[in-house]
Design an enzyme around this catalytic site. Structure first.
Site, short mmCIF file in Angstrom:
data_model
loop_
_atom_site.label_atom_id
_atom_site.label_comp_id
_atom_site.label_asym_id
_atom_site.label_seq_id
_atom_site.Cartn_x
_atom_site.Cartn_y
_atom_site.Cartn_z
N TYR A 151 37.35 49.46 34.84
CA TYR A 151 38.62 50.02 35.11
C TYR A 151 38.73 51.41 34.24
O TYR A 151 39.22 52.25 34.68
CB TYR A 151 39.96 49.18 35.13
N LYS A 154 29.21 37.57 33.56
CA LYS A 154 27.67 37.74 34.43
C LYS A 154 27.01 37.85 32.99
O LYS A 154 26.30 38.63 32.89
CB LYS A 154 27.64 38.78 35.38
N ASP A 169 29.46 34.82 40.03
CA ASP A 169 29.23 34.41 41.56
C ASP A 169 29.20 32.93 41.82
O ASP A 169 29.69 32.60 43.05
CB ASP A 169 27.65 35.00 41.99
N ASP A 211 40.18 40.59 39.71
CA ASP A 211 40.65 40.99 40.68
C ASP A 211 40.01 40.69 41.97
O ASP A 211 40.73 39.96 43.01
CB ASP A 211 40.26 42.65 40.65
N ASP A 214 41.86 37.94 45.15
CA ASP A 214 42.22 37.96 46.55
C ASP A 214 41.28 36.95 47.23
O ASP A 214 42.05 36.35 48.34
CB ASP A 214 41.32 39.28 46.95
C1 IPM Z 1 45.37 44.73 42.13
C2 IPM Z 1 44.84 45.99 42.91
C3 IPM Z 1 44.51 47.23 41.99
C4 IPM Z 1 43.40 46.80 41.07
C5 IPM Z 1 44.53 48.64 42.48
C6 IPM Z 1 45.70 49.05 43.36
C7 IPM Z 1 44.53 49.63 41.23
O1 IPM Z 1 43.83 45.79 43.67
O2 IPM Z 1 46.25 45.01 41.44
O3 IPM Z 1 44.84 43.76 42.31
O4 IPM Z 1 42.31 46.78 41.38
O5 IPM Z 1 43.79 46.37 39.85
MN MN Z 2 43.37 43.62 43.84
#
Ligand code: IPM
Ligand code: MN
Ligand code: NAD
Length: 369
Positions: free
Chosen positions: A151, A201, A234, A258, A262
């Site tokens: 990042y 990884k 993975d 991240d 999700d």
């Molecule tokens: C999160 C989001 C952020 C990230 C974006 C909005 C920069 O996806 O907070 O999970 O990738 O960290």
């Molecule tokens: Mn995210």
């Protein structure tokens, strides 16, 4: 880690509702916070400011210096969401990260430890891709490193190289960055079931080799009773979707964390169910600056229609009450209210129902009293 019960003076919360569904879900979360604070004698002082695209439209930047300063001096920050089609493709010097007020907040406030709890909520199993027997009781926490890795690594950018356009991102971690996030996760795991899964990884990445080495050394030195396992990212994702109950605490770098979180939202039934807290280094007295926010984004596809699920934002307020304000009792009350609302089938669209965001907030308020 947080503040103790009964501390004098107002607790200053900086509210950055942001873009898209950010303001909608934040409004719901604030109603719950104000309701509980009033009855519990907690003196909460809210200050509102712009962040993300809303801030860019007004001030030409995604986060103002003044806002950063206010965040630094707050007891806690509540963030909604940022981004959307109006801003996502803007070409800004510094690349995508420079377009993110949230990334600036995380980096400049050194909010390195992002805690993302995930649980299988009663009554929502049918919304997941899992059979109920595979997820009932799943309860895990993803600890995501939030201020390093790809990042923020340099060099980065898009430029001509040997006659063609080339894009560069850099994944970089120092020993101390890995050590502090691994130690944070170990402390957390040792207060739970004592199992920490460290994700990397190391089979292809140098940062993974160092990640594994540093995590192992810290565990051997400071947490001999903890079970530390290493999984390739993975394989970890595969196991997360086939056997989520096997996990307790997972620690991962910024990017893997991240992706994992999700993906893990599928266990909870919706992205609208996942809260988070991001902590800075411990200050004198053990307190940490903390930012609370749902894991989801600004959901432009549903914004402005009062159909977004506010539970992730409301659960983020629960994390704030628990950790920053030393009121785990209030946090449990929110979680219990959410469980009862889910049992009563007051469900937003993402959960298969027809309730509006406001109706869900009302139902949670009613279940609290
Ligand atoms: C999160 C989001 C952020 C990230 C974006 C909005 C920069 O996806 O907070 O999970 O990738 O960290
Ligand atoms: Mn995210
Ligand atoms: P998203 O999380 O905004 O949405 C993904 C999907 O989940 C969409 O279908 C959305 O409708 C649904 N969803 C998300 N939250 C929901 C909720 N509370 N209730 C019901 N449904 C919900 O991810 P995206 O679409 O990839 O990104 C949209 C924008 O948000 C982008 O600009 C992205 O950069 C930004 N983003 C911001 C954050 C943040 O502020 N922390 C996090 C992720 C993405």
């Amino acid at each position: 880690m947080g503040e103790s019960k009964g501390e004098a003076g107002p607790r200053h919360v900086l509210v950055l509702a942001g873009d898209g569904i950010g303001p909608e879900v934040t409004q719901g979360a604030l109603r719950i916070l104000e309701h509980l604070a009033e009855r519990a004698g907690l003196n909460i002082h809210l200050t509102h400011d712009l962040a993300g695209g809303a801030c860019y439209d007004r001030h030409g930047e995604f986060l103002r210096d003044d806002t950063l300063e206010a965040a630094r001096n707050a007891h806690a920050i509540l963030f909604g969401a940022e981004g959307g089609p109006a801003w996502d493709d803007l070409e800004i010097e510094g690349g995508p990260t420079a377009r993110s007020g949230l990334s600036r907040l995380r980096k400049e406030l050194d909010l390195y430890a992002n805690v993302r709890p995930v649980r299988a909520w009663p009554g929502l199993a049918h919304l997941t891709p899992f059979v109920p027997e595979r997820i009932e009781g799943a309860d895990l926490i993803i600890v995501r490193e939030l201020t390093g890795g790809v990042y923020f690594g340099e060099p980065r950018g898009i430029a001509t190289h040997r006659g063609e356009t080339r894009a560069v991102d850099t994944q970089v971690y120092t020993e101390s960055e890995i050590e502090r996030i691994a130690s944070f996760a170990m402390a957390l795991a040792s207060r739970r079931q004592g199992l920490l899964t460290s994700v990397d990884k190391a089979n292809v990445m140098e940062t993974g080799v160092l990640w594994r080495r540093v995590a192992s050394a810290a565990a051997a030195r400071d947490y001999p009773d903890l079970t530390l396992e290493h999984l390739y990212a993975d394989n970890c994702l595969f196991q997360l979707v086939t056997n989520p109950r096997r996990f307790d605490v997972i620690v991962a770098d910024n990017l893997f964390g991240d992706l994992l979180s999700d993906c893990a939202a599928a266990i909870a039934g919706s992205l609208g169910m996942l809260p988070s807290a991001s902590f800075g280094p411990a200050k004198a007295g053990g307190k940490r600056l903390a930012l609370y926010e749902p894991v989801h984004g600004s959901a432009p596809d549903i914004a402005g229609r009062n159909i977004a699920n506010p539970m992730a934002a409301i659960l983020s307020v629960a994390m704030m009450l628990d950790t920053s304000f030393g009121r785990p009792d209030l946090a449990r009350r929110i979680e219990n209210a959410i469980e009862s609302v889910l049992r009563e089938n007051v469900l937003t669209r993402d959960l298969g129902g027809t309730a509006s965001g406001d109706e869900m907030t009302e139902a949670i308020l009613a279940a609290l009293t």
